[in-house]
Enzyme design. Structure first.
Site, PDB file in Angstrom:
ATOM      1  N   GLY A  22      -5.342  76.845  10.648  1.00  0.00           N
ATOM      2  CA  GLY A  22      -4.620  78.087  10.418  1.00  0.00           C
ATOM      3  C   GLY A  22      -3.368  77.851   9.592  1.00  0.00           C
ATOM      4  O   GLY A  22      -2.956  76.711   9.351  1.00  0.00           O
ATOM      5  N   PHE A  26       5.272  79.086   7.171  1.00  0.00           N
ATOM      6  CA  PHE A  26       6.010  77.864   6.896  1.00  0.00           C
ATOM      7  C   PHE A  26       5.121  76.667   6.571  1.00  0.00           C
ATOM      8  O   PHE A  26       5.570  75.729   5.924  1.00  0.00           O
ATOM      9  CB  PHE A  26       6.906  77.516   8.088  1.00  0.00           C
ATOM     10  CG  PHE A  26       7.846  78.629   8.461  1.00  0.00           C
ATOM     11  CD1 PHE A  26       9.043  78.796   7.785  1.00  0.00           C
ATOM     12  CD2 PHE A  26       7.520  79.528   9.460  1.00  0.00           C
ATOM     13  CE1 PHE A  26       9.911  79.825   8.108  1.00  0.00           C
ATOM     14  CE2 PHE A  26       8.375  80.560   9.798  1.00  0.00           C
ATOM     15  CZ  PHE A  26       9.574  80.713   9.116  1.00  0.00           C
ATOM     16  N   ASP A 162      10.041  84.620  18.029  1.00  0.00           N
ATOM     17  CA  ASP A 162       8.753  85.140  17.552  1.00  0.00           C
ATOM     18  C   ASP A 162       7.715  85.078  18.676  1.00  0.00           C
ATOM     19  O   ASP A 162       6.608  84.573  18.494  1.00  0.00           O
ATOM     20  CB  ASP A 162       8.275  84.334  16.340  1.00  0.00           C
ATOM     21  CG  ASP A 162       7.237  85.100  15.506  1.00  0.00           C
ATOM     22  OD1 ASP A 162       7.142  86.340  15.663  1.00  0.00           O
ATOM     23  OD2 ASP A 162       6.527  84.464  14.711  1.00  0.00           O
TER      24      ASP A 162
END
Length: 291
Positions: A22, A26, A162
């Site tokens: 994935g 970043f 997050d």
């Protein structure tokens, strides 16, 4: 720190990078093989200081290109390193619910982070995609684990920023959760933050209206959104591409205690939200059996 060339060679002696698992904003995360004993591993960006234990284990290796690193910090020896590595180093011990940074290395054009990875794991967004929503009792146990992990991070002076289903790994064999991806994280401070990092749909209303937020109050907001998502399979305020603040609708199957904890977390006024400590003492979260 070893020269980059030696660090790269040492890493290649222990790991073989495999398929892409994935990407985030970043870096990229890859599967791989730990060559010491043939145990399957996962790869991602970053580099390491702690040696991987000799028993068989899967890992994730996250690769972060140097030109994508926006925030840096200083190590004790005054060398610079990505802030994500420094945050992970602070939270990587003392809590089973936070992903462990095993080691990291600096390469000429990137950093590699070797992270633990349960053998059979799935992030909560994939779990919800398959099941739509979770029964309240199951969600209660998972939410308690997330809350404990977040409290550990704040006790270490780290703000994740997050918290969402995609950033929580579930070990399908044990039921243990892991909070992952500290790429949007920062150090905890008492003053308001005036720069946003994270997922905009999980941002608190004070950021939308005033472009400022306090760390704990914003964290509580994101935890409320996470819990609502777990028990309903959707965002409470999203209508298509729009976010519409208003009354929160609950399925009749949810207990009043579950509804209450969500309402408290999603109070429009930050001062009306509970603290992390108060939240942990809510009646709905008592007597939870943890893995």
């Amino acid at each position: 720190m070893s020269p980059a060339g030696k660090a790269q060679e040492a890493l290649q002696e222990r790991y073989r990078m495999g398929s892409l698992l994935g990407r985030d904003g970043f870096g990229s995360v890859f599967s791989g093989m730990r060559l010491a004993d043939g145990a399957p591993v996962s790869g991602g960006a970053g580099g390491g200081r702690r040696r991987v234990e000799e028993e068989k284990e899967e890992v994730a290796i996250k690769c972060v290109p140097r030109d994508r690193i926006q925030h840096w910090g200083k190590l004790p020896d005054s060398a610079r390193a990505p802030l994500e590595i420094m945050l992970l180093d602070k939270v990587s011990s003392g809590c089973a619910g936070v992903i462990q940074l095993l080691e990291w290395v600096e390469l000429p054009n990137s950093f590699l982070m070797v992270l633990e990875r349960p053998e059979r794991c799935q992030d909560l967004s994939a779990v919800l995609a398959e099941r739509r929503f979770l029964p309240e009792e199951e969600a209660r146990g998972l939410f308690r684990q997330v809350l404990d992990a977040v409290r550990h991070c704040t006790s270490c002076g780290v703000l994740h920023r997050d918290i969402k289903p995609e950033n929580i790994l579930l070990d399908l064999a044990t039921g243990q959760l892991k909070l992952i991806d500290f790429g949007c994280g920062t150090f905890l401070q008492d003053a308001a933050y005036t720069q946003f990092a994270g997922t905009l749909s999980y941002s608190p209303p004070e950021w939308i209206y005033h472009q400022r937020y306090h760390g704990e109050a914003a964290t509580i907001w994101s935890l409320g959104l996470l819990l609502y998502h777990l028990v309903t399979g959707k965002h409470p305020f999203r209508r298509g591409q729009e976010t519409i603040w208003g009354r929160i609708l609950f399925p009749r199957r949810l207990s009043q205690e579950c509804q209450d904890i969500i309402k408290r977390c999603l109070s429009m006024q930050p001062l009306d939200r509970p603290s992390l400590q108060d939240l942990s003492h809510h009646p709905w979260l008592q007597g939870v059996r943890l893995p």
